[in-house]
Scaffold this motif. Structure first.
Motif, PDB file in Angstrom:
ATOM      1  N   GLU A 175       0.816  -1.222   0.000  1.00  0.00           N
ATOM      2  CA  GLU A 175       0.000   0.000   0.000  1.00  0.00           C
ATOM      3  C   GLU A 175       0.848   1.271   0.000  1.00  0.00           C
ATOM      4  O   GLU A 175       0.319   2.365  -0.081  1.00  0.00           O
ATOM      5  CB  GLU A 175      -0.936   0.001   1.219  1.00  0.00           C
ATOM      6  CG  GLU A 175      -1.943  -1.135   1.213  1.00  0.00           C
ATOM      7  CD  GLU A 175      -2.850  -1.080   2.430  1.00  0.00           C
ATOM      8  OE1 GLU A 175      -3.441  -0.010   2.686  1.00  0.00           O
ATOM      9  OE2 GLU A 175      -2.939  -2.096   3.135  1.00  0.00           O
TER      10      GLU A 175
ATOM     11  N   TRP B 114       4.473   3.789   5.078  1.00  0.00           N
ATOM     12  CA  TRP B 114       3.711   4.142   6.275  1.00  0.00           C
ATOM     13  C   TRP B 114       4.621   4.804   7.310  1.00  0.00           C
ATOM     14  O   TRP B 114       5.788   4.419   7.466  1.00  0.00           O
ATOM     15  CB  TRP B 114       3.111   2.893   6.921  1.00  0.00           C
ATOM     16  CG  TRP B 114       2.051   2.205   6.106  1.00  0.00           C
ATOM     17  CD1 TRP B 114       2.234   1.300   5.108  1.00  0.00           C
ATOM     18  CD2 TRP B 114       0.639   2.391   6.236  1.00  0.00           C
ATOM     19  NE1 TRP B 114       1.034   0.884   4.607  1.00  0.00           N
ATOM     20  CE2 TRP B 114       0.031   1.536   5.276  1.00  0.00           C
ATOM     21  CE3 TRP B 114      -0.166   3.172   7.057  1.00  0.00           C
ATOM     22  CZ2 TRP B 114      -1.347   1.467   5.122  1.00  0.00           C
ATOM     23  CZ3 TRP B 114      -1.538   3.107   6.911  1.00  0.00           C
ATOM     24  CH2 TRP B 114      -2.122   2.263   5.954  1.00  0.00           C
TER      25      TRP B 114
ATOM     26  N   LEU C  35      -0.053   6.285   9.594  1.00  0.00           N
ATOM     27  CA  LEU C  35      -0.645   6.928   8.420  1.00  0.00           C
ATOM     28  C   LEU C  35       0.178   6.593   7.189  1.00  0.00           C
ATOM     29  O   LEU C  35       1.401   6.428   7.263  1.00  0.00           O
ATOM     30  CB  LEU C  35      -0.788   8.439   8.601  1.00  0.00           C
ATOM     31  CG  LEU C  35       0.425   9.354   8.656  1.00  0.00           C
ATOM     32  CD1 LEU C  35       0.896   9.750   7.261  1.00  0.00           C
ATOM     33  CD2 LEU C  35       0.094  10.621   9.426  1.00  0.00           C
ATOM     34  N   ASN C  36      -0.529   6.478   6.060  1.00  0.00           N
ATOM     35  CA  ASN C  36       0.135   6.233   4.789  1.00  0.00           C
ATOM     36  C   ASN C  36       0.616   7.571   4.241  1.00  0.00           C
ATOM     37  O   ASN C  36      -0.148   8.533   4.171  1.00  0.00           O
ATOM     38  CB  ASN C  36      -0.834   5.569   3.812  1.00  0.00           C
ATOM     39  CG  ASN C  36      -0.108   4.979   2.621  1.00  0.00           C
ATOM     40  OD1 ASN C  36       0.658   5.655   1.951  1.00  0.00           O
ATOM     41  ND2 ASN C  36      -0.350   3.693   2.351  1.00  0.00           N
ATOM     42  N   THR C  37       1.890   7.637   3.860  1.00  0.00           N
ATOM     43  CA  THR C  37       2.454   8.926   3.453  1.00  0.00           C
ATOM     44  C   THR C  37       1.821   9.470   2.174  1.00  0.00           C
ATOM     45  O   THR C  37       1.965  10.657   1.885  1.00  0.00           O
ATOM     46  CB  THR C  37       3.975   8.827   3.271  1.00  0.00           C
ATOM     47  OG1 THR C  37       4.277   7.838   2.280  1.00  0.00           O
ATOM     48  CG2 THR C  37       4.637   8.444   4.586  1.00  0.00           C
ATOM     49  N   LYS C  38       1.104   8.623   1.420  1.00  0.00           N
ATOM     50  CA  LYS C  38       0.414   9.143   0.236  1.00  0.00           C
ATOM     51  C   LYS C  38      -0.699  10.119   0.627  1.00  0.00           C
ATOM     52  O   LYS C  38      -1.167  10.903  -0.203  1.00  0.00           O
ATOM     53  CB  LYS C  38      -0.144   8.003  -0.615  1.00  0.00           C
ATOM     54  CG  LYS C  38      -1.293   7.239   0.011  1.00  0.00           C
ATOM     55  CD  LYS C  38      -1.862   6.157  -0.912  1.00  0.00           C
ATOM     56  CE  LYS C  38      -0.880   5.050  -1.139  1.00  0.00           C
ATOM     57  NZ  LYS C  38      -1.472   3.884  -1.844  1.00  0.00           N
ATOM     58  N   ASN C  39      -1.107  10.085   1.907  1.00  0.00           N
ATOM     59  CA  ASN C  39      -2.135  11.009   2.383  1.00  0.00           C
ATOM     60  C   ASN C  39      -1.569  12.354   2.829  1.00  0.00           C
ATOM     61  O   ASN C  39      -2.324  13.259   3.173  1.00  0.00           O
ATOM     62  CB  ASN C  39      -2.909  10.380   3.550  1.00  0.00           C
ATOM     63  CG  ASN C  39      -3.702   9.166   3.120  1.00  0.00           C
ATOM     64  OD1 ASN C  39      -4.302   9.168   2.043  1.00  0.00           O
ATOM     65  ND2 ASN C  39      -3.700   8.121   3.932  1.00  0.00           N
ATOM     66  N   LEU C  40      -0.241  12.482   2.838  1.00  0.00           N
ATOM     67  CA  LEU C  40       0.368  13.765   3.174  1.00  0.00           C
ATOM     68  C   LEU C  40       0.335  14.692   1.963  1.00  0.00           C
ATOM     69  O   LEU C  40       0.494  14.250   0.823  1.00  0.00           O
ATOM     70  CB  LEU C  40       1.824  13.572   3.612  1.00  0.00           C
ATOM     71  CG  LEU C  40       2.056  12.779   4.901  1.00  0.00           C
ATOM     72  CD1 LEU C  40       3.557  12.550   5.091  1.00  0.00           C
ATOM     73  CD2 LEU C  40       1.466  13.501   6.102  1.00  0.00           C
ATOM     74  N   LYS C  41       0.148  15.985   2.224  1.00  0.00           N
ATOM     75  CA  LYS C  41       0.177  16.969   1.148  1.00  0.00           C
ATOM     76  C   LYS C  41       1.593  17.498   0.903  1.00  0.00           C
ATOM     77  O   LYS C  41       1.815  18.279  -0.014  1.00  0.00           O
ATOM     78  CB  LYS C  41      -0.774  18.114   1.471  1.00  0.00           C
ATOM     79  CG  LYS C  41      -2.250  17.690   1.467  1.00  0.00           C
ATOM     80  CD  LYS C  41      -3.172  18.848   1.763  1.00  0.00           C
ATOM     81  CE  LYS C  41      -4.635  18.468   1.500  1.00  0.00           C
ATOM     82  NZ  LYS C  41      -5.136  17.420   2.386  1.00  0.00           N
TER      83      LYS C  41
ATOM     84  N   CYS D 105      -1.907  15.454   8.055  1.00  0.00           N
ATOM     85  CA  CYS D 105      -2.356  15.174   6.690  1.00  0.00           C
ATOM     86  C   CYS D 105      -2.902  16.417   5.990  1.00  0.00           C
ATOM     87  O   CYS D 105      -2.957  16.460   4.757  1.00  0.00           O
ATOM     88  CB  CYS D 105      -3.418  14.071   6.699  1.00  0.00           C
ATOM     89  SG  CYS D 105      -2.745  12.438   7.079  1.00  0.00           S
ATOM     90  N   GLU D 106      -3.301  17.432   6.749  1.00  0.00           N
ATOM     91  CA  GLU D 106      -3.849  18.660   6.172  1.00  0.00           C
ATOM     92  C   GLU D 106      -2.779  19.716   5.915  1.00  0.00           C
ATOM     93  O   GLU D 106      -3.021  20.706   5.225  1.00  0.00           O
ATOM     94  CB  GLU D 106      -4.929  19.246   7.095  1.00  0.00           C
ATOM     95  CG  GLU D 106      -6.180  18.396   7.206  1.00  0.00           C
ATOM     96  CD  GLU D 106      -6.811  18.145   5.839  1.00  0.00           C
ATOM     97  OE1 GLU D 106      -6.962  19.110   5.061  1.00  0.00           O
ATOM     98  OE2 GLU D 106      -7.120  16.985   5.533  1.00  0.00           O
TER      99      GLU D 106
END
Length: 446
Positions: A251, A254, A263-269, A301-302
């Motif tokens: 995935e 992480w 958290l999966n780093t793909k969710n970081l902006k 993540c935001e």
């Protein structure tokens, strides 16, 4: 030489925002204050003369005899304590302090202190966002934003401070609840006699601290004096109890705490592996401060990052242009190249400026591995070219617009053009912001 005066007689050395904050604070305590600045018309002079007409101010040079008439000097971070007039006063017994030292003496809320060669502004800002998300009244400042002495009026629940090595030089004990040195790489070698002296200045952040956040990927992040400190650690591929780390699976990558995926780093902006490290550092700091982890993860993540720090500008004909103008030392540029190479074909790097006496040799490896070409600007362009030793094609430009035009011609679809200068900006620009803005304007004009 003049005789040292009473301990209520203080000389503030250097004006600007920090100097004015020192005058405001000390006069508010009823102290007798004078001011010295080597510049003829320093920033803040008009405000000083209007608000504190009784303050004796001398500009245009430093007078050793006058300095020696004070037994306390509060020195702004931009001025080296090795300055002859300051050194003369110190030799006669004057106490040399800075605004951080005054602040630590007066602060009545926990302090989070953050320093490092790279990433400290991003981490400090993110920790402020995490605190806000957790409902904590935090005051953020220091080397960014508001001078620390002006933060005292806010009476927050916690102070979150970005601190430079210059500020720490004149800080006896910060007494932070949480302190961290994110990393140490060559920087400001025009001010320090050696990397060891620079490292020792950074290490002062741990004096009197309760909790140390340690980057396991940089040995120089570890406190030299550790007996009374509680450690909270982070680092890539370091999965251990009580450690923020990373794990990769089908995935993606992480961020973990102990054995658990967080958290999966793909969710970081935020872009780049160096920003994954920055997020781990911020989470470790918040955890050390006792903040709820689930709330911090949502806020992380935001977070969109800062202008001029690996900031995407535009994609033109399949080439992504990235503004990392705040990469003002070699370590920052190495981190940007290593972090941004995955996910693109090759990088065309725009670098150069005032290297502050740094060794450019560490650029050779990531440039050879990740770059298609390099475009150099500024005073130390030839030094950088020499350090790269012909590993990739090198072009030179006289302006940012010319550099961007050359980089665009050298890049192929799927590449990234990265402005990450590895140098200070003042040989060509008014600051890193001006440099980054000119890069953005040049890209928009392509």
């Amino acid at each position: 030489m003049a005789v040292i005066a009473s301990d209520r007689r203080t000389l503030v050395v250097g004006l600007g925002k920090t100097g004015l904050s020192c005058v405001r604070y000390l006069t508010g305590l009823g102290r007798e204050v004078s001011v010295a600045d080597s510049r003829a018309r320093p920033p803040g002079l008009e405000e000083l003369q209007q608000q504190w007409p009784e303050v004796d101010v001398r500009t245009g040079g430093f007078e050793p005899e006058w300095f020696c008439s004070f037994n306390e000097l509060v020195v702004s971070p931009g001025i080296a304590v090795s300055e002859p007039a300051i050194a003369a006063a110190a030799e006669l017994g004057a106490v040399i302090r800075g605004d951080i030292d005054l602040f630590a003496e007066a602060a009545d809320a926990p302090i989070i202190g953050i320093t490092g060669s790279n990433g400290k502004t991003t981490v400090t800002t993110l920790v402020g966002e995490l605190a806000q998300a957790c409902g904590i009244n935090a005051a953020v400042g220091g080397n960014i934003g508001t001078p620390v002495l002006d933060l005292l009026e806010a009476q927050p629940e916690v102070y979150i401070l970005e601190l430079s090595s210059f500020q720490l030089e004149t800080t006896r004990e910060l007494n932070a609840d949480v302190a961290t040195v994110l990393n140490v790489s060559d920087d400001h070698m025009d001010r320090y006699p050696s990397k060891m002296a620079y490292y020792q200045a950074k290490q002062r952040i741990f004096r009197g601290a309760r909790n140390a956040v340690v980057n396991l990927d940089d040995a120089l992040s570890t406190p030299m004096a550790r007996d009374t400190l509680n450690f909270i650690c982070y680092g890539f591929n370091r999965i251990n109890p009580e450690t923020f780390s990373t794990r990769e699976d089908d995935e993606g990558l992480w961020i973990t705490w102990g054995l658990d995926n967080l958290l999966n780093t793909k969710n970081l902006k935020l872009a780049g592996l160096h920003n994954v490290s920055n997020v781990m550092a911020a989470l470790a700091i918040g955890h050390a401060a006792g903040w709820p982890l689930d709330v911090m993860l949502g806020a992380a993540c935001e977070f969109r990052g800062l202008p001029h720090r690996c900031e995407p500008v535009e994609t033109i004909d399949g080439v992504e242009f990235i503004n990392d103008s705040k990469g003002t030392n070699v370590g920052a540029t190495v981190a940007a190249l290593d972090s941004l190479a995955p996910g693109c074909e090759r990088i065309v790097l725009i670098a150069g400026g005032d290297g502050k006496g740094a060794d450019f040799e560490p650029l050779a490896r990531p440039v050879a591995e990740h770059c298609r070409a390099v475009v150099l600007i500024g005073r130390d362009a030839d030094l950088i070219a020499g350090a790269l030793d012909g590993s990739v094609p090198v072009e030179k430009a006289d302006s940012m617009a010319q550099a961007v035009g050359l980089a665009a011609k050298l890049a192929c679809s799927g590449d990234r053009v990265l402005l990450s200068p590895a140098c200070a900006s003042f040989d060509m620009f008014s600051g890193y912001e001006d440099r980054g803005n000119q890069f953005r304007q040049a890209v928009e004009g392509l």
